[in-house]
Write a protein that holds these residues in place. Structure first.
Motif, mmCIF file in Angstrom:
data_model
loop_
_atom_site.group_PDB
_atom_site.id
_atom_site.type_symbol
_atom_site.label_atom_id
_atom_site.label_comp_id
_atom_site.label_asym_id
_atom_site.label_seq_id
_atom_site.Cartn_x
_atom_site.Cartn_y
_atom_site.Cartn_z
ATOM 1 N N ALA A 33 38.372 40.900 43.435
ATOM 2 C CA ALA A 33 37.024 40.931 42.864
ATOM 3 C C ALA A 33 36.099 40.013 43.661
ATOM 4 O O ALA A 33 34.939 40.346 43.935
ATOM 5 C CB ALA A 33 37.066 40.513 41.399
ATOM 6 N N LEU A 34 36.619 38.845 44.050
ATOM 7 C CA LEU A 34 35.783 37.900 44.806
ATOM 8 C C LEU A 34 35.435 38.464 46.180
ATOM 9 O O LEU A 34 34.283 38.381 46.629
ATOM 10 C CB LEU A 34 36.510 36.556 44.939
ATOM 11 C CG LEU A 34 35.835 35.545 45.864
ATOM 12 C CD1 LEU A 34 34.428 35.175 45.364
ATOM 13 C CD2 LEU A 34 36.701 34.281 45.978
ATOM 14 N N MET A 37 32.844 40.929 45.761
ATOM 15 C CA MET A 37 31.550 40.332 45.424
ATOM 16 C C MET A 37 30.841 39.809 46.667
ATOM 17 O O MET A 37 29.601 39.783 46.720
ATOM 18 C CB MET A 37 31.755 39.215 44.400
ATOM 19 C CG MET A 37 30.513 38.895 43.600
ATOM 20 S SD MET A 37 29.917 40.342 42.670
ATOM 21 C CE MET A 37 28.203 39.928 42.497
ATOM 22 N N ILE A 160 35.763 43.767 37.422
ATOM 23 C CA ILE A 160 35.788 42.307 37.260
ATOM 24 C C ILE A 160 34.565 41.681 37.916
ATOM 25 O O ILE A 160 33.868 40.856 37.324
ATOM 26 C CB ILE A 160 37.096 41.732 37.852
ATOM 27 C CG1 ILE A 160 38.298 42.279 37.075
ATOM 28 C CG2 ILE A 160 37.074 40.212 37.839
ATOM 29 C CD1 ILE A 160 39.636 42.030 37.752
ATOM 30 N N ALA A 161 34.295 42.088 39.138
ATOM 31 C CA ALA A 161 33.192 41.457 39.876
ATOM 32 C C ALA A 161 31.848 41.746 39.228
ATOM 33 O O ALA A 161 31.008 40.849 39.115
ATOM 34 C CB ALA A 161 33.186 41.952 41.324
ATOM 35 N N LEU A 162 31.639 42.972 38.776
ATOM 36 C CA LEU A 162 30.309 43.366 38.310
ATOM 37 C C LEU A 162 30.077 43.035 36.834
ATOM 38 O O LEU A 162 28.977 43.229 36.322
ATOM 39 C CB LEU A 162 30.067 44.850 38.571
ATOM 40 C CG LEU A 162 30.163 45.268 40.050
ATOM 41 C CD1 LEU A 162 30.022 46.777 40.204
ATOM 42 C CD2 LEU A 162 29.123 44.548 40.907
ATOM 43 N N SER A 163 31.114 42.535 36.166
ATOM 44 C CA SER A 163 30.901 42.079 34.791
ATOM 45 C C SER A 163 30.053 40.822 34.845
ATOM 46 O O SER A 163 30.056 40.083 35.824
ATOM 47 C CB SER A 163 32.233 41.804 34.111
ATOM 48 O OG SER A 163 32.942 43.013 33.940
ATOM 49 N N LEU B 34 34.421 33.366 41.647
ATOM 50 C CA LEU B 34 33.782 34.664 41.426
ATOM 51 C C LEU B 34 32.480 34.514 40.650
ATOM 52 O O LEU B 34 31.457 35.121 41.003
ATOM 53 C CB LEU B 34 34.743 35.601 40.686
ATOM 54 C CG LEU B 34 34.145 36.935 40.236
ATOM 55 C CD1 LEU B 34 33.639 37.764 41.412
ATOM 56 C CD2 LEU B 34 35.168 37.734 39.433
ATOM 57 N N MET B 37 29.977 33.289 42.937
ATOM 58 C CA MET B 37 29.550 34.310 43.897
ATOM 59 C C MET B 37 28.530 35.259 43.281
ATOM 60 O O MET B 37 27.652 35.780 43.996
ATOM 61 C CB MET B 37 30.766 35.080 44.402
ATOM 62 C CG MET B 37 30.552 35.752 45.739
ATOM 63 S SD MET B 37 30.115 34.545 47.028
ATOM 64 C CE MET B 37 29.202 35.598 48.153
ATOM 65 N N ARG B 38 28.608 35.461 41.968
ATOM 66 C CA ARG B 38 27.604 36.307 41.312
ATOM 67 C C ARG B 38 26.218 35.668 41.413
ATOM 68 O O ARG B 38 25.217 36.367 41.571
ATOM 69 C CB ARG B 38 27.963 36.521 39.842
ATOM 70 C CG ARG B 38 29.217 37.354 39.641
ATOM 71 C CD ARG B 38 29.282 37.861 38.199
ATOM 72 N NE ARG B 38 30.577 38.452 37.921
ATOM 73 C CZ ARG B 38 31.481 37.948 37.084
ATOM 74 N NH1 ARG B 38 31.220 36.826 36.413
ATOM 75 N NH2 ARG B 38 32.640 38.546 36.907
#
Ligand SMILES: O=C(O)CCC(=O)C(=O)O
Ligand SMILES: O=C(O)CCC(=O)C(=O)O
Lengths: 366, 366
Positions: A33-34, A37, A160-163, B34, B37-38
């Motif tokens: 996920a990272l 991202m 996971i990333a876009l949550s 993560l 990173m967002r």
């Protein structure tokens, strides 16, 4: 620039090109996920070679298998004379460039598939209408529901990333199935979604341009029309359309039967009928001399071909033109996941800014 | 806009404001890589309340402790008449706005610290020069090395997030220590670094503006000068400068002694001497009517005060103005970590584009 005025738009495109590669990054396993991202942060595509190789869909979807599964269930099919669904098209009567929407028709799935395959295998023998299952309306969880369990319900690293921090789980807005043959091409356009595109059968050829290349793509206000099938019944006997040989059954199935009818709407002010128009890119990176703007030649399109089992991350707002090649079986099948993009942060306002500055420049140069 | 021409720059700022909050997001524990990173992806600041509360620095750095540690080691100190190191300043002789660099002086640490504290505690009694340890040259791993082990060598979530796919570990480019009192203010500027800023003693007051607010900050070409101390020795006896009471020891320590000397360089073309200039923001969000551009009023500055133990993520290229309040002990101490920013992706070229369009607009409006 030799003491001359700088052109901010040209500088933008050139600066970006200097700092970014036009070759797509290739991964050989799915990102975390990272890691994903980091690409989202850079609004930069990548491909995962073989990332979906083990999906049940990739392992089992042959034409026979799909036909067995779906049989005579009716599916929505986009029908066009040249594989030009949602594409800038020369109007046969007026000769002007218009935006052509496909004729949409419900067809028994096995007939549709047999038609697609037969056409692919006899290509060039005669001109016949092109059919493409391409309803971008979450069709894999609707009309193709029986196939849905053959793909993952979401892409874990994207989910996971876009949550968001507020613990809201990112769910795919849409999961779309695409079934067609090499005669269909999707014209250059962009979507406000983060897109994970997965090739199942055959190959897809993507031509990609970043959002700030808007001044290159010659977005123009096109009159909009839709194909209409003039005679629904074939000239031959009263038989149900027979997929396998459908396009050979006389005029009824030929392109000539599809008529491009322009859309009209009421003008609120004058009360008169007027043309419906839509803004659409009319530059085609594969025909760079046609319909070019003064900036088109600065674009450095990124090209990638997806093989069976490959996954593409297509970042939000990237322009993409998509053409296809078929498997031995004569079909091209893909599944894609659309996740909501983030409208916060600078990317969306910056992209609108490029549009506005470009419009202003166009006025000055007229 | 009532049929009038849109102003793309105004639209950019307004669109961004509509989609983004001007209140900073507050976390109460450190983010994961993560989660961080967002924020990087959105180029958006956040504060972690108490994120560094358990650092040895936060737990132990009092004035006494720091003096004990560093004693008479000499440190580089920025000396200015008004706490205006690297700030737009009215030149006392010419009356024009220039860019003032501090006089830099090596001083025994305990003298420097005693001076800072004494000045803070007797503020307003008399005007005296302002001292600020603010060498942004990785000073915590150089002149303040003996304090370095009191803070973590890197910020784990930043290290992990900002490392690249090619396995290159992100290391802080610089770790800077800042020691001063409430008389010093850092003028609005931006850095091409991802910044994690940690408050140890006292409080810092940040005013923040995103990169696309460049047209609001009135970046101007300022003549550059530096303060020079005209008489190095005090008028009083030959004693070593005595920190605690330093500013009371006669004229020698007063602001008047610092002279702002303009920088000159050779003009390659004419062979004559000319002024050195630097581009610098001259709009101050705290005096919004002065030096404003037509866009300044559209800016919605984000404001945050860091308390002891708070961490701020200040994204690359954000404008920041920083003022400070002291602890009971009369000092303000902070540590910040600069990580290299990513010049790939759209943000950097977009920001240059805003500058270029703004320059073009300025020409038309002249
Ligand atoms: O596969 C295609 O024909 C087009 C795909 C597409 O446009 C998309 O996934 O957004
Ligand atoms: O703390 C200050 O005075 C300024 C901090 C700053 O400019 C920075 O961290 O980049």
């Amino acid at each position: 620039m030799d003491g001359k005025d700088h052109d901010p738009i040209a500088d933008l495109i050139v600066t970006y090109n200097e700092l970014n590669s036009s070759f797509i990054e290739e991964l050989h396993e799915e990102p975390s996920a990272l890691e994903f991202m980091r690409f989202v942060a850079r609004n930069t595509p990548f491909v995962v070679r073989g990332g979906a190789a083990n999906w049940k869909a990739t392992q089992t979807w042959t034409a026979e298998h799909l036909s067995n599964f779906l049989g005579d269930e009716t599916v929505n099919v986009a029908v066009t004379p040249f594989g030009n669904a949602d594409a800038p098209t020369i109007h046969p009567q007026t000769g002007s460039l218009v935006f052509a929407k496909p004729h949409e028709e419900d067809q028994p799935f096995s007939d549709f598939l047999a038609y697609v395959i037969h056409q692919e295998k006899t290509q060039g023998l005669r001109k016949s209408e092109v059919r493409y299952a391409q309803t971008q309306n979450d069709n894999l969880r609707q009309e193709y529901l029986s196939l849905y369990s053959h793909v993952p319900p979401t892409i874990p690293w994207a989910r996971i990333a876009l949550s968001s921090l507020s613990d809201q789980e990112a769910k795919p807005e849409a999961i779309n199935l695409w079934i067609g043959n090499s005669l269909s091409t999707t014209a250059l356009h962009k979507d406000n979604y983060e897109n994970v595109y997965v090739q199942i059968r055959g190959r897809k050829h993507f031509v990609l341009l970043p959002p700030h290349c808007l001044p290159c793509v010659n977005e123009s206000e096109l009159k909009s029309g839709g194909y209409v099938r003039r005679q629904h019944q074939k000239t031959g006997g009263g038989d149900e359309e027979k997929g396998e040989t459908g396009e050979e059954e006389g005029e009824g199935q030929k392109g000539g039967e599809l008529e491009l009818v322009m859309e009209k709407e009421n003008d609120e002010e004058t009360g008169k009928e007027k043309d419906v128009t839509v803004p659409f890119a009319i530059w085609d990176p594969d025909k760079p001399e046609e319909n070019a703007t003064r900036y088109s030649k600065l674009a450095e399109p990124m090209r990638v071909t997806l093989e069976e089992g490959d996954m593409l991350y297509l970042p939000a707002m990237w322009y993409h033109k998509v053409s296809q090649s078929c498997s031995q079986g004569g079909i091209c099948v893909a599944v894609n996941y659309w996740y909501d993009m983030d409208f916060t942060g600078p990317l969306y306002p910056f992209t609108s800014f490029v549009r506005a500055v470009n419009q202003q420049q166009q006025k000055y140069h007229q």
